[in-house]
Scaffold this motif. Sequence first.
Motif, short mmCIF file in Angstrom:
data_model
loop_
_atom_site.label_atom_id
_atom_site.label_comp_id
_atom_site.label_asym_id
_atom_site.label_seq_id
_atom_site.Cartn_x
_atom_site.Cartn_y
_atom_site.Cartn_z
N ARG A 38 0.85 -1.25 -0.06
CA ARG A 38 -0.12 0.00 0.02
C ARG A 38 0.93 1.35 0.16
O ARG A 38 1.67 1.28 0.82
N PRO A 39 0.77 2.03 -0.97
CA PRO A 39 1.64 3.36 -1.11
C PRO A 39 1.36 4.31 0.17
O PRO A 39 0.05 4.46 0.45
N ARG A 40 2.17 4.84 0.69
CA ARG A 40 2.05 5.81 1.83
C ARG A 40 2.30 7.24 1.17
O ARG A 40 3.32 7.45 0.71
N VAL A 41 1.16 8.17 1.49
CA VAL A 41 1.37 9.47 1.02
C VAL A 41 1.14 10.24 2.25
O VAL A 41 0.20 10.20 2.75
N THR A 42 2.27 11.22 2.34
CA THR A 42 2.21 11.94 3.75
C THR A 42 1.20 13.19 3.16
O THR A 42 1.25 13.72 2.04
N PRO A 43 0.24 13.71 4.15
CA PRO A 43 -0.67 14.37 3.72
C PRO A 43 0.16 16.05 3.67
O PRO A 43 0.98 16.34 4.23
N LEU A 44 -0.17 16.65 2.80
CA LEU A 44 0.22 18.01 2.65
C LEU A 44 0.00 19.05 3.85
O LEU A 44 -1.06 18.86 4.59
N VAL A 45 0.80 19.79 4.12
CA VAL A 45 0.58 20.69 5.33
C VAL A 45 -0.33 22.00 4.57
O VAL A 45 -0.22 22.39 3.43
N ALA A 46 -1.13 22.41 5.51
CA ALA A 46 -1.93 23.46 5.21
C ALA A 46 -1.21 24.70 4.89
O ALA A 46 -0.37 25.03 5.77
N PRO A 47 -1.80 25.41 3.90
CA PRO A 47 -0.73 26.87 3.70
C PRO A 47 -1.13 27.84 4.94
O PRO A 47 -2.20 27.99 5.29
N LYS A 48 -0.11 28.52 4.99
CA LYS A 48 -0.20 29.64 6.21
C LYS A 48 -1.24 30.61 5.46
O LYS A 48 -1.29 30.96 4.35
N LYS A 49 -2.03 31.37 6.32
CA LYS A 49 -3.00 32.39 6.04
C LYS A 49 -2.04 33.69 5.60
O LYS A 49 -1.26 34.08 6.50
N PHE A 50 -2.40 34.30 4.42
CA PHE A 50 -1.90 35.55 4.26
C PHE A 50 -2.72 36.52 4.72
O PHE A 50 -4.09 36.79 4.62
N THR A 51 -1.87 37.50 5.42
CA THR A 51 -2.57 38.59 6.07
C THR A 51 -1.91 39.84 5.19
O THR A 51 -0.58 40.10 5.61
N PRO A 52 -2.58 40.54 4.47
CA PRO A 52 -1.97 41.77 3.76
C PRO A 52 -1.63 42.84 4.68
O PRO A 52 -2.39 42.93 5.94
N GLN A 53 -0.60 43.30 4.39
CA GLN A 53 -0.23 44.73 5.36
C GLN A 53 -0.48 46.11 4.56
O GLN A 53 -0.21 46.07 3.60
N ALA A 54 -0.66 46.96 5.03
CA ALA A 54 -1.00 48.26 4.97
C ALA A 54 0.29 48.85 4.44
O ALA A 54 1.12 48.91 5.26
N TYR A 55 0.18 49.62 3.24
CA TYR A 55 1.57 50.51 2.86
C TYR A 55 1.66 51.78 3.72
O TYR A 55 0.52 52.67 3.68
N THR A 56 2.62 51.72 4.64
CA THR A 56 2.62 53.06 5.42
C THR A 56 3.66 54.18 4.97
O THR A 56 3.72 55.24 5.58
N GLN A 57 4.37 53.90 3.96
CA GLN A 57 5.28 54.81 3.55
C GLN A 57 4.69 55.86 2.39
O GLN A 57 5.52 56.50 1.67
N GLU A 58 3.46 56.06 2.35
CA GLU A 58 3.04 57.03 1.26
C GLU A 58 3.34 58.53 1.59
O GLU A 58 3.56 59.03 0.43
N GLY A 59 3.53 58.87 2.66
CA GLY A 59 3.88 60.09 3.27
C GLY A 59 5.21 60.55 3.06
O GLY A 59 5.87 61.69 3.14
N ALA A 60 6.24 59.40 3.11
CA ALA A 60 7.82 59.42 2.89
C ALA A 60 8.24 60.37 1.64
O ALA A 60 7.46 60.19 0.75
N VAL A 61 9.46 60.45 1.82
CA VAL A 61 10.16 61.03 0.56
C VAL A 61 10.25 60.25 -0.50
O VAL A 61 10.93 59.02 -0.25
N ASP A 62 9.99 60.44 -1.59
CA ASP A 62 10.10 59.52 -2.90
C ASP A 62 11.62 59.26 -3.05
O ASP A 62 12.31 60.39 -3.42
#
Length: 179
Positions: A38-62
């Motif tokens: 019987r073949p043994r297949v290891t189960p895949l690890v569930a992907p980590k949840k992506f949490t988007p980050q807000a861009y905070t450098q809008e007011g900084a110098v270009d």
Amino acid sequence: MRIAIFFSAILMVLLAGCGNSAEDELRQWMAEQRSQVRPRVTPLVAPKKFTPQAYTQEGAVDPFSLVKLTQAMRRDSTQGVANTSLVAPEMARRKEALEAFPLDSMTMVGSLQKGGKPVALIRVDNLLYQVRVGNYLGLNFGRVMKIDETEVSLREIVQDATGDWIERTASLALQERAK
């Protein structure tokens, strides 16, 4: 007679086809092996949840603003003039033979007085060179400033981490041969 031989040959072929062959045994063995393994297949690890980050450098110098770029170019152009004044005379003169070798490949093997002036004996690639004050050594525009019995002192022009040309001192010490 020919017909009898022909029918007997056909009869033999038919009888040979009816017998157990090694192929049947092989098929049976393969079926047994498939049922046991019987073949043994290891189960895949569930992907980590992506949490988007807000861009905070809008007011900084270009970093690509025209004002910032022109200031940097103006600063670089004034530094370039100051830096090249140190190395420009070195670039304009004719190179000497010992400027083709790195300083760490040279060894001082002795010194002597010639015409009342000190002369150092430098060995490079099993060749012996006479070096006087004012001669150049090494890859970094190294000019001989002082020669004494045990050491040759020189001034080199090198670039520092920021790209500026600076002077530094270097020396070759007398290397005595072990007996």
